[in-house]
Write a protein that holds these residues in place. Structure first.
Motif, PDB file in Angstrom:
ATOM      1  N   PHE A 110       0.813  -1.218   0.000  1.00  0.00           N
ATOM      2  CA  PHE A 110       0.000   0.000   0.000  1.00  0.00           C
ATOM      3  C   PHE A 110       0.849   1.271   0.000  1.00  0.00           C
ATOM      4  N   LEU A 111       2.157   1.144   0.226  1.00  0.00           N
ATOM      5  CA  LEU A 111       2.994   2.336   0.125  1.00  0.00           C
ATOM      6  C   LEU A 111       3.073   2.844  -1.316  1.00  0.00           C
ATOM      7  N   PHE A 112       2.804   1.942  -2.290  1.00  0.00           N
ATOM      8  CA  PHE A 112       2.835   2.347  -3.697  1.00  0.00           C
ATOM      9  C   PHE A 112       1.710   3.325  -4.032  1.00  0.00           C
ATOM     10  N   ILE A 113       0.672   3.380  -3.195  1.00  0.00           N
ATOM     11  CA  ILE A 113      -0.376   4.382  -3.410  1.00  0.00           C
ATOM     12  C   ILE A 113       0.237   5.772  -3.342  1.00  0.00           C
ATOM     13  N   GLY A 114       0.954   6.034  -2.267  1.00  0.00           N
ATOM     14  CA  GLY A 114       1.567   7.350  -2.101  1.00  0.00           C
ATOM     15  C   GLY A 114       2.701   7.594  -3.070  1.00  0.00           C
ATOM     16  N   VAL A 115       3.488   6.541  -3.371  1.00  0.00           N
ATOM     17  CA  VAL A 115       4.623   6.700  -4.292  1.00  0.00           C
ATOM     18  C   VAL A 115       4.134   7.129  -5.670  1.00  0.00           C
ATOM     19  N   LEU A 116       3.163   6.393  -6.206  1.00  0.00           N
ATOM     20  CA  LEU A 116       2.689   6.692  -7.557  1.00  0.00           C
ATOM     21  C   LEU A 116       1.937   8.021  -7.607  1.00  0.00           C
ATOM     22  N   LEU A 117       1.137   8.303  -6.596  1.00  0.00           N
ATOM     23  CA  LEU A 117       0.410   9.576  -6.578  1.00  0.00           C
ATOM     24  C   LEU A 117       1.367  10.769  -6.496  1.00  0.00           C
ATOM     25  N   SER A 118       2.375  10.670  -5.650  1.00  0.00           N
ATOM     26  CA  SER A 118       3.310  11.791  -5.493  1.00  0.00           C
ATOM     27  C   SER A 118       4.126  12.000  -6.763  1.00  0.00           C
ATOM     28  N   LEU A 119       4.553  10.921  -7.401  1.00  0.00           N
ATOM     29  CA  LEU A 119       5.305  11.063  -8.652  1.00  0.00           C
ATOM     30  C   LEU A 119       4.427  11.656  -9.748  1.00  0.00           C
ATOM     31  N   PHE A 120       3.157  11.228  -9.789  1.00  0.00           N
ATOM     32  CA  PHE A 120       2.252  11.734 -10.817  1.00  0.00           C
ATOM     33  C   PHE A 120       1.943  13.218 -10.603  1.00  0.00           C
ATOM     34  N   ILE A 121       1.623  13.585  -9.374  1.00  0.00           N
ATOM     35  CA  ILE A 121       1.298  14.986  -9.084  1.00  0.00           C
ATOM     36  C   ILE A 121       2.541  15.870  -9.225  1.00  0.00           C
ATOM     37  N   GLY A 122       3.694  15.353  -8.820  1.00  0.00           N
ATOM     38  CA  GLY A 122       4.929  16.123  -8.897  1.00  0.00           C
ATOM     39  C   GLY A 122       5.557  16.170 -10.274  1.00  0.00           C
ATOM     40  N   GLY A 123       5.004  15.455 -11.243  1.00  0.00           N
ATOM     41  CA  GLY A 123       5.528  15.477 -12.599  1.00  0.00           C
ATOM     42  C   GLY A 123       6.866  14.768 -12.743  1.00  0.00           C
ATOM     43  N   ALA A 124       7.156  13.810 -11.880  1.00  0.00           N
ATOM     44  CA  ALA A 124       8.410  13.057 -11.936  1.00  0.00           C
ATOM     45  C   ALA A 124       8.162  11.685 -12.559  1.00  0.00           C
ATOM     46  N   THR A 125       9.232  10.969 -12.833  1.00  0.00           N
ATOM     47  CA  THR A 125       9.150   9.635 -13.427  1.00  0.00           C
ATOM     48  C   THR A 125       9.691   8.601 -12.459  1.00  0.00           C
ATOM     49  N   LEU A 126       9.392   7.348 -12.749  1.00  0.00           N
ATOM     50  CA  LEU A 126       9.940   6.248 -11.952  1.00  0.00           C
ATOM     51  C   LEU A 126      11.342   5.960 -12.490  1.00  0.00           C
ATOM     52  N   SER A 127      12.334   6.284 -11.714  1.00  0.00           N
ATOM     53  CA  SER A 127      13.720   6.152 -12.148  1.00  0.00           C
ATOM     54  C   SER A 127      14.511   5.362 -11.114  1.00  0.00           C
ATOM     55  N   LEU A 128      15.806   5.262 -11.352  1.00  0.00           N
ATOM     56  CA  LEU A 128      16.679   4.567 -10.407  1.00  0.00           C
ATOM     57  C   LEU A 128      16.611   5.225  -9.027  1.00  0.00           C
ATOM     58  N   VAL A 129      16.556   6.548  -9.011  1.00  0.00           N
ATOM     59  CA  VAL A 129      16.480   7.282  -7.742  1.00  0.00           C
ATOM     60  C   VAL A 129      15.167   6.974  -7.024  1.00  0.00           C
ATOM     61  N   SER A 130      14.061   6.909  -7.764  1.00  0.00           N
ATOM     62  CA  SER A 130      12.760   6.614  -7.157  1.00  0.00           C
ATOM     63  C   SER A 130      12.740   5.220  -6.540  1.00  0.00           C
ATOM     64  N   LEU A 131      13.320   4.246  -7.239  1.00  0.00           N
ATOM     65  CA  LEU A 131      13.316   2.881  -6.722  1.00  0.00           C
ATOM     66  C   LEU A 131      14.169   2.754  -5.469  1.00  0.00           C
ATOM     67  N   ILE A 132      15.246   3.540  -5.387  1.00  0.00           N
ATOM     68  CA  ILE A 132      16.032   3.549  -4.149  1.00  0.00           C
ATOM     69  C   ILE A 132      15.164   4.025  -2.989  1.00  0.00           C
ATOM     70  N   GLY A 133      14.325   5.019  -3.243  1.00  0.00           N
ATOM     71  CA  GLY A 133      13.399   5.491  -2.217  1.00  0.00           C
ATOM     72  C   GLY A 133      12.404   4.422  -1.802  1.00  0.00           C
ATOM     73  N   VAL A 134      11.931   3.610  -2.764  1.00  0.00           N
ATOM     74  CA  VAL A 134      10.987   2.526  -2.445  1.00  0.00           C
ATOM     75  C   VAL A 134      11.649   1.501  -1.530  1.00  0.00           C
ATOM     76  N   VAL A 135      12.901   1.140  -1.830  1.00  0.00           N
ATOM     77  CA  VAL A 135      13.623   0.185  -0.991  1.00  0.00           C
ATOM     78  C   VAL A 135      13.799   0.751   0.424  1.00  0.00           C
ATOM     79  N   MET A 136      14.063   2.044   0.529  1.00  0.00           N
ATOM     80  CA  MET A 136      14.192   2.681   1.851  1.00  0.00           C
ATOM     81  C   MET A 136      12.883   2.592   2.633  1.00  0.00           C
ATOM     82  N   LEU A 137      11.759   2.745   1.942  1.00  0.00           N
ATOM     83  CA  LEU A 137      10.463   2.790   2.626  1.00  0.00           C
ATOM     84  C   LEU A 137      10.097   1.467   3.283  1.00  0.00           C
ATOM     85  N   VAL A 138      10.631   0.359   2.773  1.00  0.00           N
ATOM     86  CA  VAL A 138      10.269  -0.943   3.342  1.00  0.00           C
ATOM     87  C   VAL A 138      10.581  -0.973   4.834  1.00  0.00           C
ATOM     88  N   GLY A 139      11.791  -0.561   5.202  1.00  0.00           N
ATOM     89  CA  GLY A 139      12.167  -0.583   6.611  1.00  0.00           C
ATOM     90  C   GLY A 139      11.363   0.382   7.457  1.00  0.00           C
TER      91      GLY A 139
END
Length: 506
Positions: free
Chosen positions: A380-409
């Motif tokens: 369910f963390l992907f709800i916020g990840v995808l919404l924030s990237l979409f609203i912020g006009g950003a893309t899913l990149s290497l930097v974004s995925l590093i943030g996803v891995v950080m969020l798990v902990g």
């Protein structure tokens, strides 16, 4: 309380929200690394091979006039053309030759201008492409040092490998035409050019053999006369000088000079080259590249206005509809290759992290059910990840995925705080429902403190608009948005799922 009174509805709504948010993924797009506005532009032009450096210089002066007229944000620039014996240009991914020109443009700082470097690059691309005679044009926004680190190539690089150069080049032209139809692909080029004027010396091997000559002897004589030969070294006052011998400039200008080159026979006599070979002007490739013992031609392009992953996916679909010649292999290189490899590695690390965290929690809770309840909040963390990237006009990149891995902990940590305290309350004799309600109230502050401090830490990255902010802003958006929704999930979804599981066990 309402979520506990209607647990099935709560879980259904959360699941529906997750599924609907996943529909945003195609709209966000993917790329390897976000493109930065480094206040630098690079212009590279290629004229027909063999163009005199004076003509290239004239074209580059036109480009300089266009830049000074169309770019009031100009801070400094340089223009060069031709080639040098010793130069670091190739180390920065640049070609050299009498037909190639380069321009480097330094813009004022990002805060002092209203246009981005990408917008200025698009304007220059339209203006410069109207100059007659330019075969290839590249207008890039990457900083020189970044080009060295990233390999100096374009964002899209499709590698065509085979053994027949003509067949490869014909297919490359078809791929180039298909790429020109794809929105977002600019500066499209092929790194193979078969139109370089050159002198062909075709040796009559039978006649040369009769005179006692070999192909190596004839080639070495031509090289010595027209290119030169290091005959000796001269030492004077501790300095070493090379003695380089070749014909004088007036003696090596025309085809006639080549045809009348004297070749020394084994008995000491001389024979003119035209008596044992045919000298004529032809055309051939500038360079021939090889990979894995196969010849390779690259179709390259930059990307503007669309995510790189979307453009690459469109080209993959176009290639699937094209008839591929037998023996031709196709593979991605450049940033597309690095992106797909990095995404695979990070997704593997994500899965491995989830498994390891679950194993640690299972050993600590001495239960397989309670860690599962906590881990169930991770999707369910992907709800916020995808919404924030979409609203912020950003893309899913290497930097974004590093943030996803950080969020798990971080997400798991909040769930542990809540579920562990609920278990403590139940061990003290409280019922499941009362323990969940009490634990939710008493652990609200620690969970919010953890989330808000982390969100506050990345918030400057979210609102940053300075030079270089494009690289790290997606990380801030990912952590901020993912943590925001995961905190709500932890406080509402996790207790509800805990209650349902315990109710079934009873």
């Amino acid at each position: 309380d309402r979520s506990l009174e209607h647990p099935k509805v709560t879980i259904a709504l959360a699941s529906a929200l997750l599924l609907s948010t996943l529909a945003l993924f195609p709209l966000i797009g993917t790329e390897f690394m976000p493109e930065q506005d480094a206040s630098y532009l690079r212009v590279e032009t290629e004229l027909p091979v063999g163009t005199r450096v004076e003509e290239t210089d004239r074209v580059m002066r036109q480009i300089e006039e266009i830049v000074r007229e169309a770019v009031p944000e100009l801070k400094a620039m340089f223009v060069r053309c031709g080639s040098e014996e010793k130069s670091l240009a190739r180390a920065f991914g640049s070609k050299m030759g009498s037909h190639i020109g380069h321009a480097g443009i330094r813009l004022v700082d990002k805060e002092e201008r209203n246009r981005s470097s990408q917008e200025i690059a698009s304007l220059l691309r339209r203006r410069i492409s109207s100059i007659p005679g330019i075969l290839k044009l590249t207008v890039g926004t990457q900083d020189p040092m970044a080009r060295v680190l990233m390999g100096g190539g374009k964002a899209l690089s499709l590698e065509l490998m085979g053994h027949d150069l003509e067949e490869l080049y014909t297919f490359a032209l078809k791929v180039k035409k298909a790429l020109e139809q794809i929105q977002g692909a600019v500066d499209i080029s092929i790194d193979y050019d078969p139109r370089k004027p050159e002198v062909h010396v075709t040796i009559d091997r039978e006649r040369a053999s009769t005179l006692g000559l070999t192909v190596e002897q004839i080639a070495e004589t031509l090289r010595t006369h027209f290119y030169g030969h290091e005959a000796a070294q001269f030492l004077e006052a501790g300095s070493e000088y090379e003695v380089f011998l070749r014909l004088k400039e007036p003696q090596r200008r025309t085809l006639r000079d080549i045809a009348h080159t004297p070749i020394t026979l084994p008995d000491g006599r001389h024979v003119l080259l035209k008596n044992v070979a045919r000298v004529e002007v032809g055309r051939g490739p500038v360079e021939i590249y090889r990979k894995d013992q196969m010849r390779i031609i690259r179709v390259e392009a930059n990307v503007r206005g669309r995510p790189m992953g979307d453009v690459a996916a469109d080209l993959d679909r176009a290639l699937s509809e094209m008839e591929r010649p037998p023996g031709v292999m196709i593979s991605w290189g450049g940033q597309v290759k690095e992106q797909r490899k990095s995404f695979r590695d990070l997704l593997l690390l994500f899965a491995l992290g989830v498994i390891l965290v679950y194993m640690v929690m299972a050993s600590q809770f001495e239960s397989l059910l309670h860690p599962f309840i906590i881990m169930f909040s991770i999707p369910f963390l992907f709800i916020g990840v995808l919404l924030s990237l979409f609203i912020g006009g950003a893309t899913l990149s290497l930097v974004s995925l590093i943030g996803v891995v950080m969020l798990v902990g971080i997400v798991v940590n909040n769930g542990i705080v809540l579920v562990d305290y609920i278990n403590i309350l139940r061990a003290r004799g409280l019922g499941p429902l009362e323990a969940i309600r009490t634990g939710g109230r008493r652990r609200l502050r620690p969970v919010l403190m953890t989330a808000l401090t982390t969100m506050g830490g990345v918030f400057p990255m979210v609102i940053s608009r300075g030079e270089g902010s494009e690289a790290w802003r997606p990380l801030g958006l990912t952590v901020f948005g993912g943590l925001f929704t995961s905190t709500l999930i932890t406080l509402i979804f996790v207790p509800t799922l805990y209650y349902m599981m315990e109710k079934r066990r009873r």
